[in-house]
Design a protein around this motif. Structure first.
Motif, PDB file in Angstrom:
ATOM      1  N   ARG A  37      32.771  30.374  24.700  1.00  0.00           N
ATOM      2  CA  ARG A  37      32.142  31.691  24.829  1.00  0.00           C
ATOM      3  C   ARG A  37      31.452  31.869  26.178  1.00  0.00           C
ATOM      4  NH1 ARG A  37      29.090  31.834  18.967  1.00  0.00           N
ATOM      5  NH2 ARG A  37      30.968  31.952  17.653  1.00  0.00           N
ATOM      6  N   HIS A  38      30.770  30.837  26.645  1.00  0.00           N
ATOM      7  CA  HIS A  38      30.013  30.987  27.889  1.00  0.00           C
ATOM      8  C   HIS A  38      30.901  31.292  29.090  1.00  0.00           C
ATOM      9  CE1 HIS A  38      26.818  30.631  30.800  1.00  0.00           C
ATOM     10  NE2 HIS A  38      27.520  29.724  31.450  1.00  0.00           N
ATOM     11  N   PRO A  39      31.959  30.516  29.333  1.00  0.00           N
ATOM     12  CA  PRO A  39      32.801  30.875  30.477  1.00  0.00           C
ATOM     13  C   PRO A  39      33.427  32.259  30.341  1.00  0.00           C
ATOM     14  CG  PRO A  39      33.796  29.084  29.196  1.00  0.00           C
ATOM     15  CD  PRO A  39      32.399  29.248  28.725  1.00  0.00           C
ATOM     16  N   GLY A  84      31.861  41.083  45.345  1.00  0.00           N
ATOM     17  CA  GLY A  84      32.984  41.088  46.272  1.00  0.00           C
ATOM     18  C   GLY A  84      34.317  40.893  45.569  1.00  0.00           C
ATOM     19  N   LYS A  85      35.359  41.328  46.263  1.00  0.00           N
ATOM     20  CA  LYS A  85      36.710  41.322  45.692  1.00  0.00           C
ATOM     21  C   LYS A  85      37.194  39.917  45.349  1.00  0.00           C
ATOM     22  CE  LYS A  85      41.435  42.831  46.721  1.00  0.00           C
ATOM     23  NZ  LYS A  85      42.298  43.541  47.689  1.00  0.00           N
ATOM     24  N   GLU A  86      36.945  38.944  46.239  1.00  0.00           N
ATOM     25  CA  GLU A  86      37.482  37.597  46.023  1.00  0.00           C
ATOM     26  C   GLU A  86      36.898  36.963  44.767  1.00  0.00           C
ATOM     27  OE1 GLU A  86      37.056  35.158  49.456  1.00  0.00           O
ATOM     28  OE2 GLU A  86      38.306  36.445  50.741  1.00  0.00           O
ATOM     29  N   VAL A  87      35.604  37.159  44.544  1.00  0.00           N
ATOM     30  CA  VAL A  87      34.959  36.577  43.360  1.00  0.00           C
ATOM     31  C   VAL A  87      35.535  37.198  42.088  1.00  0.00           C
ATOM     32  CG1 VAL A  87      32.772  36.358  42.114  1.00  0.00           C
ATOM     33  CG2 VAL A  87      32.842  35.991  44.587  1.00  0.00           C
ATOM     34  N   SER A  88      35.691  38.523  42.091  1.00  0.00           N
ATOM     35  CA  SER A  88      36.252  39.193  40.918  1.00  0.00           C
ATOM     36  C   SER A  88      37.694  38.768  40.665  1.00  0.00           C
ATOM     37  CB  SER A  88      36.182  40.714  41.093  1.00  0.00           C
ATOM     38  OG  SER A  88      34.851  41.159  41.068  1.00  0.00           O
ATOM     39  N   GLU A  89      38.472  38.672  41.727  1.00  0.00           N
ATOM     40  CA  GLU A  89      39.873  38.277  41.567  1.00  0.00           C
ATOM     41  C   GLU A  89      39.986  36.842  41.029  1.00  0.00           C
ATOM     42  OE1 GLU A  89      41.642  38.973  45.394  1.00  0.00           O
ATOM     43  OE2 GLU A  89      42.421  40.924  44.744  1.00  0.00           O
ATOM     44  N   ARG A  90      39.124  35.965  41.515  1.00  0.00           N
ATOM     45  CA  ARG A  90      39.163  34.585  41.032  1.00  0.00           C
ATOM     46  C   ARG A  90      38.795  34.519  39.555  1.00  0.00           C
ATOM     47  NH1 ARG A  90      36.343  32.526  44.670  1.00  0.00           N
ATOM     48  NH2 ARG A  90      34.299  32.409  43.669  1.00  0.00           N
ATOM     49  N   ALA A  91      37.780  35.279  39.154  1.00  0.00           N
ATOM     50  CA  ALA A  91      37.392  35.311  37.739  1.00  0.00           C
ATOM     51  C   ALA A  91      38.537  35.848  36.878  1.00  0.00           C
ATOM     52  CB  ALA A  91      36.139  36.165  37.561  1.00  0.00           C
ATOM     53  N   LYS A  92      39.210  36.889  37.366  1.00  0.00           N
ATOM     54  CA  LYS A  92      40.345  37.463  36.622  1.00  0.00           C
ATOM     55  C   LYS A  92      41.470  36.434  36.489  1.00  0.00           C
ATOM     56  CE  LYS A  92      42.344  41.393  35.063  1.00  0.00           C
ATOM     57  NZ  LYS A  92      42.693  42.435  36.037  1.00  0.00           N
ATOM     58  N   ARG A  93      41.756  35.711  37.557  1.00  0.00           N
ATOM     59  CA  ARG A  93      42.808  34.685  37.509  1.00  0.00           C
ATOM     60  C   ARG A  93      42.442  33.576  36.528  1.00  0.00           C
ATOM     61  NH1 ARG A  93      42.724  35.286  43.164  1.00  0.00           N
ATOM     62  NH2 ARG A  93      41.579  33.314  43.390  1.00  0.00           N
ATOM     63  N   GLU A  94      41.187  33.174  36.531  1.00  0.00           N
ATOM     64  CA  GLU A  94      40.761  32.080  35.648  1.00  0.00           C
ATOM     65  C   GLU A  94      40.815  32.502  34.183  1.00  0.00           C
ATOM     66  OE1 GLU A  94      36.954  31.049  37.216  1.00  0.00           O
ATOM     67  OE2 GLU A  94      37.780  29.908  38.908  1.00  0.00           O
ATOM     68  N   MET A  95      40.363  33.738  33.884  1.00  0.00           N
ATOM     69  CA  MET A  95      40.457  34.205  32.510  1.00  0.00           C
ATOM     70  C   MET A  95      41.920  34.357  32.088  1.00  0.00           C
ATOM     71  SD  MET A  95      38.965  37.665  30.635  1.00  0.00           S
ATOM     72  CE  MET A  95      37.218  37.260  30.734  1.00  0.00           C
ATOM     73  N   SER A  96      42.748  34.855  32.987  1.00  0.00           N
ATOM     74  CA  SER A  96      44.171  35.013  32.675  1.00  0.00           C
ATOM     75  C   SER A  96      44.832  33.665  32.410  1.00  0.00           C
ATOM     76  CB  SER A  96      44.886  35.730  33.829  1.00  0.00           C
ATOM     77  OG  SER A  96      44.390  37.041  34.001  1.00  0.00           O
TER      78      SER A  96
END
Length: 419
Positions: free
Chosen positions: A183-185, A199-211
């Protein structure tokens, strides 16, 4: 807040492109979206509503301008009309609120029927009224446990951190089939994706990790007979009904959307805690709570500016204005919920309002798939917090409650309370 109405075209290509011959040019309103606090309605949106049923806007990011419709009937028409495409947004730069645009190709939010219908059908069983009721008892137990800990530790407390944030996270993870240990991540990824301040890079990395997480989880559930979303998606992938890429895009959307309850309920309780007349009525008349929730959902400004745009696939006339093929258009559900032709005295919170056909969960094919789940969570939160904490009140003056900054979804960052 700075704002400017252009009365001259932005460039030659901007010369009144949407008007039929003989109509006056429609100016472009630059919409600088402020970080609003409380449940204040965006003043620029209020002005746009007064200026006409169809206006033109330029948001802080993206390119060009877009049409905006604010009247209830027009909003529902555009949201439900196949002549306006979400899928086409993938191929065309559009003015937008978010500083970055990172949709996954095949994500349900950017699909049109019939692919959109096929993908939504794969998880429908988990999100219908019957499917949502399946988790009611478990959700109530999780909420009672959170309130038990809150009462045990005593006041004052941050209601957002102690209840309004962990509860929706736990519920959406339960519905999705995400183990409690993860749940936490999930929460961290969601906050980074929804914020415009990292910033864009942080959001994109989070999206990739969740995906990547959901790609693994769904792949493990192929052939599953489970009733959670990941299991339903895994089974659909196994049957060849959806691709893994499509399943992951839908899972990410649902997981992120599940946390919107934190912000919606935060605004809801902020409003009630600053309006003791409304709060007292809900405490003494529990039978009106379901209708009151609908009215609060109608009233609260749950997001900043507007959501996702659509592209006109052919020329369409709306209230005498021609939207030409290839032009972008936004609908404002917030504005539609304040349309006086549908909601008499819309600025008044009326717990007896009936009918109340608000569009807070959207309309048409892209109606929020988690709408039933969100309503269930709001009902549980209201019942448990009002009944178990009869003295609940703000621990600080209303203007000292901090609200999120740089966020697409509005809500209090913290809600200090005592009881």
């Amino acid at each position: 807040m700075t704002e400017m109405t252009l009365t001259e075209p932005l460039d030659p290509a901007d010369e009144a492109p949407g008007e039929a011959p003989g109509e006056a040019a429609c100016p472009v309103r630059h919409w600088e979206v402020p970080d609003l606090t409380g449940v204040d309605f965006d003043p620029t949106l209020a002005e746009l509503m007064r200026e006409g049923p169809v206006t033109r806007i330029q948001l802080p990011n993206g390119e060009g301008w877009a049409w905006l419709v604010t009247r209830y009937d027009d909003v529902r028409m555009v949201a439900n009309d196949p002549r306006f495409s979400r899928e086409a947004v993938m191929e065309q730069p559009v003015t937008r609120l978010a500083p970055h645009f990172i949709p996954d190709r095949g994500a349900v939010g950017f699909l049109d029927p019939p692919d959109h219908t096929r993908l939504r059908r794969s998880v429908a069983a988990a999100l219908t009224t019957k499917g949502v009721e399946r988790v009611r008892d478990r959700a109530r137990r999780m909420l009672d446990e959170l309130v038990d800990e809150l009462v045990q530790d005593g006041p004052p407390a941050d209601l957002t951190a102690r209840v309004l944030s962990p509860f929706p996270i736990a519920v959406i993870c339960e519905v999705m089939g995400v183990p409690a240990a993860d749940r936490h991540p999930m929460h961290v990824w969601t906050q980074l994706i929804l914020s415009s301040s990292h910033g864009k890079e942080v959001s994109e990395r989070a999206k990739r990790e969740m995906s990547a997480y959901f790609a693994d989880l769904v792949a493990l559930r192929e052939g599953s007979t489970g009733e959670d979303v990941a299991s339903l998606l895994g089974a659909a992938v196994g049957r060849g009904e959806v691709t893994l890429e499509e399943a992951v895009g839908l899972a990410v959307l649902l997981q992120i959307g599940g946390e919107a309850v934190t912000n919606n309920s935060g605004q809801m309780f902020y409003l009630l805690l600053t309006r003791p007349d409304l709060l007292d009525r809900l405490r003494t008349e529990p039978a009106i709570r379901p209708r009151a929730i609908d009215e609060l959902l109608r009233y609260i400004p749950h997001r900043s500016a507007v959501g996702l745009s659509r592209i006109a696939k052919q020329d369409v006339d709306i209230k005498g204005v021609r939207i030409r093929a290839g032009e972008a258009i936004y609908v404002s559900y917030l504005a539609a919920n304040r349309d006086p032709m549908v909601f008499p005295d819309p600025e008044t919170i009326d717990f007896t309002r009936s009918p109340n056909p608000h569009v807070s969960f959207g309309f048409g094919p892209h109606y929020c798939p988690g709408g039933q789940l969100g309503r269930l969570e709001e009902e549980l939160l209201m019942d448990v917090l009002l009944d178990r904490l009869p003295g609940l009140r703000l621990a600080v003056p209303p203007d000292q409650v901090p609200f999120r900054k740089g966020a697409l979804i509005r809500g209090p960052e913290a809600l200090p309370v005592t009881w």
